[in-house]
Motif scaffolding. Structure first.
Motif: not given
Ligand SMILES: Nc1ncnc2c1ncn2[C@@H]1O[C@H](COP(=O)(O)OP(=O)(O)OP(=O)(O)O)[C@@H](O)[C@H]1O
Ligand SMILES: Nc1ncnc2c1ncn2[C@@H]1O[C@H](COP(=O)(O)OP(=O)(O)OP(=O)(O)O)[C@@H](O)[C@H]1O
Ligand SMILES: [Mg+2]
Ligand SMILES: [Mg+2]
Lengths: 298, 261, 254, 261, 254
Positions: E24-50
């Motif tokens: 839902n209208k996601i804004n995120l900035n993942i910088k060069d050479e950074s390590f971001v972890t994503i957590v969230g409830k099952s079905g929240c959209g993690k796989t979809t994002l990847l």
């Protein structure tokens, strides 16, 4: 077994129905329901089976699903008998030397001598094949002087028209078609062979159901009489059944001799046919033609 | 909308055919003009001849196909599920699979006479194997992991087959049915070589002896179009019963074999 | 409602010419109505053990005896929650859940159970979706629900909550415990989460390389305080036991 | 060891045939005795006739099959991978699929003459569709999840096809090849109806006009056995190239279609 | 070696007539050479994002920009470790690993990489086995190895260690960190394990129901003491954020 089955009454007779090349008696018999009318009195059902190939007719006879081969090629009858089928010729169906022809497209091919080295197509082991070989023999040529290729009449004409063959063996209504498309007749069977077509049944039928066989031949004669008495109606019926025009029917009708009687000449024609088969390696052992004959026309 | 694509090729061919005939590029004995074929076709329709032949052949195709299916499908299931039955039956079937049905005609006449039975048997012989082999292949290639789910819940062998194996085999079975239907039509000629007096195959055979190539064209067209139409209807019906819903992920879950018709 | 006794249970797979010993003469006694969790390194034989228990795999050697009270029974109602979801791609989520209820003719009963678990597993909204329309964790929940619906006496669970977030995991852990307590099931539960193993199990069995290397009795009751000193000590011991498994014991049948 | 199972049924049939012939239960015109067939067969072998016909037909079957395969397989791949090509081609192919090749003989003679080409084309027409349809079905039913792996690693379309789609389609392709090979043999009769002077089909056709049913039996046997043998060899070779190793879990990972031959 | 900027990224699936808003209208900035972890409830959209990031899925709305330094690039070398192993059943483990190296013509280089990861992932002994001969955790390691072999600039990992025991998990966590540090990758890592999220990520993003609800900066360095007070506080906060996610924020592009 003879005794037991003699008592058993026949409920059904199966008769082959071949309308081409121009089998007028069969067409009349069927159109006028002559067999049905005659056998109805004896409580017998009549079934027509449209089998055009001689070999299939003899197979059907062997399997017991066909009682009468109305219009069986002489060659087929001899081959079947020689290979052990209990078959008897009870009458002649037709003789039509002129209905069997060799045709060419190239007008440079005028006589049999011109066939040397040519490609000839047609059905092997049939009257047409016999015609070709007789014609070649008469002109002093042999089979090896030409290239003969086995194919059906229809396919042969296609091959001729598409210049894949020089000469085709053609019979029946295809002859007129072929002439219309620009081919010409080289030779017919006239004077070479009779093209004998026979009426056949099994020896067992004659032995066990002579009345049925007699009725059968009576109907055949009846149909011949009809043809004689109503020529115009006859042409019309034939044209209607075969889709050939009345004029063509008339001109082709003249080629046929439908006299059912088995003459001495017919027997010698059949012998000639057998000789042809043996000579060309299509038949191994000779049979006595007379033993095939059971003239039921009287 | 995009259906026009399918007719591009046929229209092109008809165009070439028409122009070729017009300018006498083809031998008219062998390739009658489209108009000639059309008028012959119309004639055959008007006289009711075509309909007669067609209905007879249609019946034969359906009956032959139905018999073949009800033989081939259960047999394929048995052979697919039991190695023993497989070992006993398959070599004989493999033998028969290569034999031209036309070569069997003398035997068929002996066994079944010259009536409908022997004609149907030619169609059955031609139709049996695509259904048999595709069903078999679908069954033996089904996913064992999913079948274990059935074992896990105490399913009987029949339940596993019906609920788990068969649904997976369906794409293959359908290919078999499609091929089988096609061969049913193709076998008409062979079938109606045996003592037929009607049927499209008979019509074509007779036309050939009469050198009426225009009639052959009509027959061929009718078989092609009818075959196509029946195939199409069959799969519309199948698609109706087998529709899996939901399309997304760029992935459409309707079985592909249905999607692509 | 059934106990399991394993005597010298072995399983040897062939891999090319080599033998892979997945289970090495295992002796274990799982009592009637007990909750056993199994932990161990990846590839140590946990799944193989569950598969043999549910007759999906043949054993190479040894014996398995199922008991009910004091009598030996041959085929208890036993079912596994597979490590992978194994959903039927042509069935909706609802129909996938129903699949295990094929033997039950009573439509109402079937719907009651399915509705109950759809609700419980938070799958209600997706009951008409197909497996490729749901997320990995949702698929795992469907697989769990399918087996729970079946109501077996012995439930074998192969990392049933592995793909779930802490929120859903907590809820379902407690739900499984509730089912265990209310319905008197025997449960064998495989997990990689040490906390989960201790929280869920009355006993924890540690496997390594086809052997049973440790067997910890935790507590008969499930009202555990995970922050208590006792539990923390157990956790350290268990972790140690998984990481380093030199002491090999295979006999925990007593 | 368990191979004896396959011969039980054929031996039984031969036994019945022999006893039946001995006691005159069959019409010997249509069912010649096994001894008669054997001696005819021996005769044909001794005179070198059988070998001549056989080698001609063998060549035709192989050539026809090879042509059909190299047409059908790439076409199926194209149609399976591109919806556009599918839309243009498939309706026309569906039309052709239902037409009896024998009905096409006049046209084939026109196009290809009466030499080998037209005979081969009959075989090709009969063989094309099983290969085409099974390959197509195998391709469109392949697992999208696995194909995504290829996309993920930047595979080209060709790489995805070769490395991921095709291996999954193989069972289906093999079924198509098996069916196709069978139909190549079956089409011999039709092919050799066109102007042949040798070949097993010709031998059978000639035997029928000559009422030599013993020769038909010999021909049928030879085709059946040879077809079976070639199929068997083909799959031994295929199995060699496609063997997946490792059997366990009660699950054997050799592809089922290879295991079951 | 590449950064990712998401502007108003949305993904809406159709489920029958209903809309499922996976992102839902996601804004995120993942910088060069950074390590971001994503957590969230099952079905929240993690796989979809990847999946959208790796172009396996189309987006419904919004924009994705990949950058390298200050320039925008169109196709970075990006690869995903799928949530399921997705191994080719007809290839051996070794050949499955090789699959990602199809473009590399140098045989030695291919073997070097494959050998390295087979060793690292403790799969050496099973390199000639087929996927159905290995355990669930082993399959997951193969899938991980396959993507690591490929050496993408951006690695998206969807619960890559979910099916592993603590022993293997620990080893591979550190290995991934080592790769990150030595090879200057950008890594997006989905996990359900709160400890793992904190230990691995320089930043942790929390999702709920298609929305970004929290964004925690942990530490640029990976030498974290998980037992420090600070980390414990972060863990509590993160847990809380996952369990209860009322505060909805979607903009973490700053
Ligand atoms: N193809 C699809 N069709 C319809 N809905 C879909 C589809 N794919 C995903 N969804 C829905 O999108 C939502 C997000 O799914 P996603 O797989 O991204 O979840 P996730 O965060 O990865 O969950 P998990 O932790 O369980 O893997 C879910 O509600 C799911 O049902
Ligand atoms: N069909 C098979 N053929 C050969 N070896 C097998 C087979 N199935 C399992 N194995 C081997 O048996 C061992 C135990 O596997 P199992 O699946 O039981 O492990 P596991 O404890 O469940 O591991 P994980 O936690 O990774 O799921 C592994 O080494 C595996 O490779
Ligand atoms: Mg496991
Ligand atoms: Mg997911």
């Amino acid at each position: 077994t003879n005794k037991a089955s003699e008592i058993e009454a026949k409920e059904k007779v199966s008769i082959s129905y071949v309308k081409l090349p121009l089998n007028v008696p069969s067409i009349i018999e069927k159109k006028e329901q002559l067999f049905e009318k005659a056998f109805e009195k004896e409580g017998i059902e009549v079934v027509f089976s449209e089998i055009t190939e001689g070999s299939k007719m003899t197979e059907a006879m062997a399997s017991g699903s066909l009682e009468f081969s109305n219009a069986l090629g002489g060659t087929s009858a001899i081959l079947a008998a020689a290979n052990g089928l209990d078959v008897k010729i009870i009458g002649i169906y037709s003789r039509a030397p002129e209905a069997f022809t060799l045709m060419a497209k190239d007008s440079a091919i005028k006589e049999i001598k011109d066939l040397k080295g040519k490609k000839i197509v047609g059905p092997k082991g049939t009257i047409l094949h016999q015609l070709l070989l007789s014609a070649l023999a008469e002109a002093g040529l042999s089979v090896d002087d030409v290239e003969f290729i086995n194919m059906s009449i229809g396919d042969g004409l296609v091959a001729l028209s598409s210049d894949n063959a020089d000469v085709a063996l053609v019979a029946g209504p295809a002859v007129t078609k072929s002439i219309q498309s620009g081919n010409h007749v080289l030779i017919t069977g006239k004077g070479l062979l009779d093209a004998t077509i026979v009426i056949a049944t099994s020896g067992k039928m004659i032995e066990q159901y002579p009345e049925i066989v007699k009725t059968y031949m009576d109907v055949h004669n009846e149909s011949l009489a009809y043809m004689k008495n109503n020529p115009d109606k006859t042409y019309e019926l034939v044209a209607e059944e075969t889709g050939i025009s009345v004029e063509e029917v008339k001109s082709m009708y003249a080629w046929y001799d439908f006299n059912p009687e088995i003459t001495v000449h017919d027997i010698s024609e059949l012998k000639k046919t057998q000789a042809f088969l043996i000579e060309n390696g299509m038949l191994e052992k000779e049979i006595e033609i007379e033993s095939l004959i059971a003239d039921m026309t009287h | 909308m995009k259906n026009y694509r399918g007719v591009v090729l046929p229209l092109l061919l008809i165009l070439i055919w028409g122009i070729g005939s017009q300018y006498g590029l083809f031998n008219s004995f062998i390739v009658p003009s489209p108009l000639r074929v059309l008028s012959t076709g119309w004639n055959l329709i008007a006289k009711g001849i075509l309909l007669k032949h067609l209905s007879v052949s249609l019946w034969r195709v359906f009956a032959g196909f139905a018999i073949a299916f009800f033989l081939a499908f259960p047999l394929a299931v048995m052979v697919g599920l039991s190695k023993k039955i497989h070992a006993y039956l398959v070599p004989s079937l493999e033998f028969i699979r290569h034999i031209p049905p036309i070569a069997m005609i003398p035997l068929l006449i002996l066994w079944f006479g010259i009536g409908e039975t022997s004609k149907l048997s030619v169609i059955v012989l031609a139709t049996f194997f695509p259904i048999f082999m595709n069903t078999f292949s679908g069954i033996v290639n089904s996913n064992v992991d999913l079948e274990e789910v059935g074992v896990n819940f105490g399913f009987t062998r029949a339940e596993i087959f019906l609920k788990i194996t068969l649904p997976q085999a369906m794409p293959s079975v359908f290919t078999g049915i499609q091929l089988g239907l096609g061969y049913s039509w193709r076998a008409l000629m062979g079938a109606e070589l045996i003592a037929a007096s009607s049927g499209l195959g008979y019509m074509i055979i007779e036309a050939e002896t009469l050198s009426r190539i225009d009639i052959i064209f009509v027959g061929v067209m009718v078989i092609g179009i009818l075959g196509y139409a029946i195939d199409w209807f069959f799969f519309k019906i199948a698609a109706y019963f087998f529709r899996w819903e939901g399309k997304s992920n760029g992935r459409d879950t309707t079985p592909q074999f249905i999607k692509n018709i | 409602m059934a106990g399991i006794q394993l005597h010298n249970l072995s399983k040897i797979f062939k891999l090319k010419e080599e033998d892979v010993v997945a289970l090495n003469k295992i002796n274990l006694n799982i009592k009637d109505e007990s909750f056993v969790t199994i932990v161990g390194k990846s590839g140590c034989g946990k799944t193989t053990l569950l598969r043999i228990l549910s007759s999906l795999e043949s054993k190479s050697e040894g014996e398995i005896v199922f008991t009910q009270g004091n009598t030996v029974i041959t085929s208890p109602k036993i079912a596994i929650v597979f490590q992978e979801p194994r959903l039927m791609p042509w069935l909706t989520i609802r129909d996938n859940m129903k699949l295990s209820l094929i033997k039950i003719k009573n439509r109402h009963e079937v719907n009651r159970r399915v509705d109950h678990y759809l609700e419980l597993l938070d799958l209600w909204r997706f009951q008409d979706a197909y497996p490729n329309q749901i997320s990995g964790g949702m698929a795992q929940r469907v697989a769990l629900g399918r087996t729970l619906c079946y109501e077996p006496d012995i439930i074998l669970m192969d990392e049933p909550l592995g793909a779930l977030d802490i929120y859903n995991r907590k809820i379902l852990q407690d739900e499984i415990i509730k089912i265990f307590e209310n319905c008197k099931k025997t449960i064998v539960f495989v997990t990689h989460d040490v906390d989960e193993a201790l929280y869920m199990g009355q006993q924890v069995v540690v496997m390594n390389n086809g052997n049973l290397v440790n067997h910890m009795r935790i507590s008969e009751s499930h009202s555990k305080d995970m922050n208590s000193h006792e539990m923390k000590a157990l956790k350290r011991a268990l972790t140690h036991s998984i990481m380093d498994s030199r002491i090999i014991r295979n006999d925990f049948s007593a």
